[in-house]
Each structure stands twice: as structure tokens, then as C-alpha cells.
Design a protein around this motif. Structure first.
Motif, PDB file in Angstrom:
ATOM      1  N   LEU A  71      42.791  51.757  37.833  1.00 19.23           N
ATOM      2  CA  LEU A  71      43.932  50.754  38.166  1.00 19.23           C
ATOM      3  C   LEU A  71      43.357  50.048  39.549  1.00 19.23           C
ATOM      4  CD1 LEU A  71      46.582  49.974  36.854  1.00 19.23           C
ATOM      5  CD2 LEU A  71      47.695  51.440  38.393  1.00 19.23           C
ATOM      6  N   LEU A  72      42.929  50.614  40.359  1.00 23.15           N
ATOM      7  CA  LEU A  72      42.486  50.129  41.660  1.00 23.15           C
ATOM      8  C   LEU A  72      41.392  48.968  41.443  1.00 23.15           C
ATOM      9  CD1 LEU A  72      42.151  49.761  44.691  1.00 23.15           C
ATOM     10  CD2 LEU A  72      40.296  51.285  44.434  1.00 23.15           C
ATOM     11  N   GLY A  73      40.716  48.805  40.454  1.00 23.71           N
ATOM     12  CA  GLY A  73      39.671  48.012  39.956  1.00 23.71           C
ATOM     13  C   GLY A  73      40.525  46.691  39.211  1.00 23.71           C
ATOM     14  N   VAL A  74      41.311  46.996  38.700  1.00 23.42           N
ATOM     15  CA  VAL A  74      42.428  46.092  37.896  1.00 23.42           C
ATOM     16  C   VAL A  74      43.183  45.266  38.975  1.00 23.42           C
ATOM     17  CG1 VAL A  74      44.395  45.778  36.381  1.00 23.42           C
ATOM     18  CG2 VAL A  74      42.443  47.327  35.666  1.00 23.42           C
ATOM     19  N   LEU A  75      43.786  46.056  39.798  1.00 19.00           N
ATOM     20  CA  LEU A  75      44.309  45.340  40.824  1.00 19.00           C
ATOM     21  C   LEU A  75      43.531  44.283  41.682  1.00 19.00           C
ATOM     22  CD1 LEU A  75      46.896  48.020  42.055  1.00 19.00           C
ATOM     23  CD2 LEU A  75      47.384  45.899  40.455  1.00 19.00           C
ATOM     24  N   ALA A  76      42.202  44.784  42.020  1.00 14.36           N
ATOM     25  CA  ALA A  76      41.344  44.033  42.716  1.00 14.36           C
ATOM     26  C   ALA A  76      40.838  42.806  41.719  1.00 14.36           C
ATOM     27  CB  ALA A  76      40.200  44.750  43.096  1.00 14.36           C
ATOM     28  N   GLY A  77      40.824  42.864  40.373  1.00 17.35           N
ATOM     29  CA  GLY A  77      40.551  41.931  39.466  1.00 17.35           C
ATOM     30  C   GLY A  77      41.460  40.831  39.357  1.00 17.35           C
ATOM     31  N   VAL A  78      42.743  41.375  39.574  1.00 17.44           N
ATOM     32  CA  VAL A  78      43.876  40.378  39.613  1.00 17.44           C
ATOM     33  C   VAL A  78      43.855  39.503  40.784  1.00 17.44           C
ATOM     34  CG1 VAL A  78      46.548  40.341  39.972  1.00 17.44           C
ATOM     35  CG2 VAL A  78      45.332  41.578  38.246  1.00 17.44           C
ATOM     36  N   LEU A  79      43.340  40.050  41.970  1.00 19.78           N
ATOM     37  CA  LEU A  79      43.559  39.292  43.263  1.00 19.78           C
ATOM     38  C   LEU A  79      42.296  38.596  43.440  1.00 19.78           C
ATOM     39  CD1 LEU A  79      44.389  42.216  45.754  1.00 19.78           C
ATOM     40  CD2 LEU A  79      45.709  40.166  45.462  1.00 19.78           C
ATOM     41  N   LEU A  80      41.039  38.855  42.797  1.00 19.19           N
ATOM     42  CA  LEU A  80      40.081  38.225  42.782  1.00 19.19           C
ATOM     43  C   LEU A  80      40.413  36.822  41.811  1.00 19.19           C
ATOM     44  CD1 LEU A  80      37.293  37.316  43.310  1.00 19.19           C
ATOM     45  CD2 LEU A  80      36.412  38.940  41.607  1.00 19.19           C
TER      46      LEU A  80
END
Length: 351
Positions: free
Chosen positions: A288-297
């Protein structure tokens, strides 16, 4: 008898790269989440230095508000994709929930609080329809949700036609864009972060989360270990629909408009963010951390390009390119890691 090998041992990775460079390479390839976070930091720095008005509090507020629907839907979508399924009807569910909210406010005489509850329930029902077809009838989620994408969007226009409902209470429309006092951070970000924590704990710290990964790797093996695969996937689709109901409420109040075309195309952005965050399209892998970073990116890139007056069609091209890259790059990195691992295991045989 001891003697030198007739054949020279193949050079080790350490010999070719050196221990320092090898450690660096392993670190870079060790975590896709770290790669996305690093890319996010670089994107923010470059945009802040080169794009006018990007590094302002006002723009930060708009950027975060734009990310709320994307991040909310990405939470259940992450769990669904990890199990090896997908839900492409999310944007259409948002649109249908938005039009129902507008129609009920226009003609039912119900309080807005009760209407919001009904809208979330509608979203759950729409998600349950998806789940029933996928788990009850054993149909592929890709085909099912492409069908309901069209069905739900068509129903959105049946509910309101081409008209829009815009006379929502001013205190409600102001509340969804209100900032935390003294900051440029929208208040709505607080419940979003709480939901993200809940989803993160469920996925990464509970037996239910481990079961989701097991399903993504092998449905039958997960069933043999006692996991109720069909029931779990069904409820994931229900949760996805309920969250889309929440997004429908937010979308309607933020723009003070209930329309049949609300959130059109959002499903592509959500899937891009989830895959960009390192979740495997084949299931069984992701965090999930990677997904949230992907959302922000993704949000930072789109926001910076909009401020730079890039054409809307170019934004779609960027999103599509990132979607392809998010499928290809993690698999390429995994392949490189596997090759490095095999070469590390290849050692000269002592005679």
C-alpha cells in the motif's frame, strides 16, 4: 589429488561490478516502493523549481483535493488487484452515485445526511453486483467490470439525463474543500489517511491480508489452506462500491454539481496509480505504501503539466505511457534481480 580446475570459473558479480557498486545496485533493485518514492521526490523538486506557481499553498490545496478521489478508490483497488482481479467500473459507479445524490436532493425531500447514507449503500449494491458475477458465476472480472462500466454510466444518464443538479447547501460544499486551520491541507485528508491506515493494517498485518496475497498467487492453493476465496473477493467488490459511493458524494459536493459524466475516465488513472505503485497486474504482489506514492507521483506530474499549459490530450498520453511503464518496469526489475541472484549462486567448484 588437488589441482587447478581445467576450466576457469565464470566471473562473479562482485568481480565485475565491485562490492560497492554491487551493493548500490542491489539496493536500487531491492524495493520498487523506494524507486517510486525517489521518483516522487525528484518530480516535486523539479516541478517546484521549473513550474510557475507549483510551490504555492493554493496549488498544494488543489493538488491534494484532486488526489482524494484517486487515493480513496486506489485503497480497495489495491486489494482487488492483489487477489488477481480488477474493477474497471469504479468511475461509472462514482458517476451513478453522484446522479442519484442529485436526483434525491432535487425531488425526494430527504435530508442530505440521509441521502449520503443511501448513496453509500447504492455504491455497495453496485459493487455487490460486480462481485456476484465474478464470484457467483465465475466470470472474469475484466469482462464483468467492462460491462458494468458501460451499464452504470448509461444508468447515470437515465437518472438525470443531460441536466445537472447544483443547488446543494453552501455549508456542505464549503466543508469538503476546507483546510486545516493555518495550513493548505484539506480537512478531508484526515479521514482519507485514517482509511489508508486501516487498509494498510488489514493488508500487511493480519491473516486476512496474507490470504489476499495467497489468492493472488494461487486461488486453489489458498482454498486448500482454508481461505474462502469467493466470499473474500465478493466483499472486496462490495467495499470498492461503497468507497465509490463516498467518492461520488465528495465529487458532487466539491464541484457543486451532480452530472452523469462525473469522474469519466477516472478508472484509467486509478489503475495506473495502483500498478505504478508496484502492485502486480497478475496478483500476489504489492504494498500500500507504494500505491500511495504512485498516487502522489501521478498527481504531481498531472498537476505540473496542467500548470505548464500542456494540452489535455497530452495528459492522457502521459497517463497511458505511465500505465504501460508500470506494467513493464517492475517485471523488468524483478527479472534483473533474479538474474543477479542466479549469478551470485554460481560459484567455482572446489576440486
Amino acid at each position: 589429488m588437488a589441482h587447478d580446475s581445467l576450466y576457469a570459473a565464470p566471473p562473479t558479480v562482485e568481480a565485475e561490478l565491485g562490492p560497492g557498486r554491487l551493493a548500490t545496485l542491489r539496493g536500487l533493485l531491492g524495493s520498487w516502493d523506494a524507486v517510486i518514492v525517489a521518483a516522487l521526490v525528484v518530480a516535486v523538486l523539479v516541478a517546484g523549481l521549473t513550474v510557475e506557481n507549483f510551490a504555492t499553498g493554493r496549488n498544494a490545496q488543489f493538488l491534494l483535493l484532486d488526489l482524494v478521489p484517486l487515493a480513496l478508490i486506489a485503497l480497495p483497488m489495491t486489494l482487488i488487484v492483489i487477489t488477481g482481479e480488477i474493477d474497471l467500473s469504479v468511475a461509472s459507479m462514482v458517476g451513478l452515485c453522484s446522479t442519484l445524490m442529485g436526483q434525491l436532493w432535487l425531488s425526494s425531500g430527504l435530508s442530505l445526511e440521509l441521502i449520503c447514507v443511501l448513496v453509500v449503500l447504492l455504491g455497495a449494491v453496485l459493487g455487490a453486483v460486480n462481485g456476484l458475477f465474478v464470484t457467483g458465476f465465475g466470470l472474469p472480472s475484466l469482462a464483468v467490470t467492462i460491462g458494468t462500466l458501460a451499464l452504470y454510466r448509461g444508468l447515470s444518464f437515465v437518472v438525470l439525463g443531460d441536466q445537472a443538479v447544483a443547488d446543494f447547501p453552501a455549508d456542505w460544499t464549503a466543508a469538503v474543500v476546507q483546510n486545516i486551520p493555518g495550513t493548505s491541507i484539506p480537512v478531508v485528508l484526515v479521514p482519507l489517511l485514517l482509511l489508508a491506515v486501516v487498509f494498510g493494517v488489514v493488508l500487511h498485518a493480519t491473516p486476512a491480508g496474507r490470504a489476499l496475497y495467497a489468492m493472488g498467487n494461487n486461488d486453489q492453493a489458498a482454498t486448500f489452506t482454508g481461505v474462502s476465496v469467493a466470499r473474500t473477493k465478493f466483499w472486496l467488490f462490495v467495499v470498492s462500491g461503497a468507497v465509490c459511493g463516498l467518492v461520488g458524494i465528495f465529487w458532487t459536493l466539491r464541484y457543486a454539481s451532480a452530472r452523469g459524466d462525473n469522474a469519466t475516465g477516472l478508472e484509467l488513472t486509478v489503475v495506473t496509480a495502483v500498478l505504478l505503485g508496484g502492485v502486480s497486474i497478475f496478483g500476489g504482489r504489492g504494498a500500500l505504501l507504494g500505491v500511495l506514492a504512485g498516487v502522489l507521483l501521478l498527481g504531481v506530474l498531472r498537476n505540473a503539466l496542467q500548470l505548464a499549459d500542456v494540452d489535455a490530450n497530452a495528459l492522457t498520453i502521459v497517463t497511458g505511457t505511465l500505465l504501460i511503464a508500470s506494467v513493464v518496469l517492475p517485471n523488468a526489475v524483478a527479472d534483473i534481480r533474479a538474474r543477479l541472484h542466479r549469478r551470485r549462486q554460481r560459484q567455482p567448484v572446489a576440486s
